[in-house]
Design an enzyme around this catalytic site. Structure first.
Site, PDB file in Angstrom:
ATOM      1  N   GLN A   6       0.813  -1.224   0.000  1.00  0.00           N
ATOM      2  CA  GLN A   6       0.000   0.000   0.000  1.00  0.00           C
ATOM      3  C   GLN A   6       0.846   1.274   0.000  1.00  0.00           C
ATOM      4  OE1 GLN A   6      -2.633  -1.523   3.408  1.00  0.00           O
ATOM      5  NE2 GLN A   6      -4.029  -0.220   2.241  1.00  0.00           N
ATOM      6  N   CYS A  42     -10.702   0.092   3.680  1.00  0.00           N
ATOM      7  CA  CYS A  42      -9.286  -0.041   3.363  1.00  0.00           C
ATOM      8  C   CYS A  42      -8.723   1.351   3.098  1.00  0.00           C
ATOM      9  CB  CYS A  42      -9.122  -0.921   2.123  1.00  0.00           C
ATOM     10  SG  CYS A  42      -7.413  -1.168   1.632  1.00  0.00           S
ATOM     11  N   HIS A  76      -7.341  -9.644   5.714  1.00  0.00           N
ATOM     12  CA  HIS A  76      -7.366  -8.479   4.823  1.00  0.00           C
ATOM     13  C   HIS A  76      -5.930  -8.038   4.495  1.00  0.00           C
ATOM     14  CE1 HIS A  76      -9.121  -4.325   3.775  1.00  0.00           C
ATOM     15  NE2 HIS A  76      -7.814  -4.135   3.782  1.00  0.00           N
TER      16      HIS A  76
HETATM   17 NI    NI Z   1      -6.548  -2.644   3.135  1.00  0.00          NI
END
Ligand code: NI
Length: 174
Positions: free
Chosen positions: A54, A96, A138
């Site tokens: 991310q 998220c 997740h």
């Molecule tokens: Ni996430």
């Protein structure tokens, strides 16, 4: 010179869809610098979990802090893997940091056992259910290029991606 805050990639960035590689011992120095900055970015967001992809780093590394009772409870997971999952499933609403303001119900195994390395190089295991089980699954998904919307129907997934794109355009336009 102080490092600038890490920025979190927003879907549909292709780096979020890329499988991360295992962390190796020679990555230790990079990880030691990265982990505190990942926690900083996660708390600032604010969020309860952040995976290295991310922030554009293709390593199997994530950080989690559910902050039970508003008390910090940081967990660093290096090369985490799910070693057992219950047949029983549970559905929870997920969000998220890479899909800001988007939420949907996701169904996953209710209880999982996750094996991972910690910063000291020790192998650890967590068996858990509830929010932590969903959060672990997740975050591990992120390491395989999977987002929570990939667990939804194509219709729902596209709806969320379109809504996100529209919100991002509006945000960019001020
Ligand atoms: Ni996430």
């Amino acid at each position: 010179m102080p490092a600038s805050p890490l920025s979190i990639l927003i879907a549909p960035d292709p780096r979020l869809k890329t499988r991360a590689r295992p962390v190796r011992p020679e990555d230790g120095a990079e990880i030691a610098v990265l982990v505190p900055r990942m926690f900083e970015a996660m708390y600032a967001a604010p969020g309860i979990g952040l995976a290295a992809p991310q922030i554009g780093v293709g390593l199997r590394l994530c950080v989690i802090d559910l902050q039970p009772d508003d008390t910090p409870a940081p967990v660093v997971l290096i090369n985490p893997s799910i070693v057992a999952a219950s047949a029983e499933m549970a559905t929870r609403e997920e969000g998220c940091l890479s899909l800001p303001n988007q939420y949907a119900d996701v169904t996953r195994p209710a209880r999982v056992t996750v094996r991972f390395g910690d910063l000291a190089g020790k192998t650890r295991e967590i068996t858990t259910d509830g929010l932590l089980a969903a959060c672990l699954q997740h975050e591990i998904d992120h390491l395989d290029g999977i987002l929570f919307i990939d667990h939804l129907s194509p219709l729902k997934r596209n709806m969320i991606l379109r809504r996100l794109a529209k919100e991002q355009r509006q945000k960019a336009a001020g």
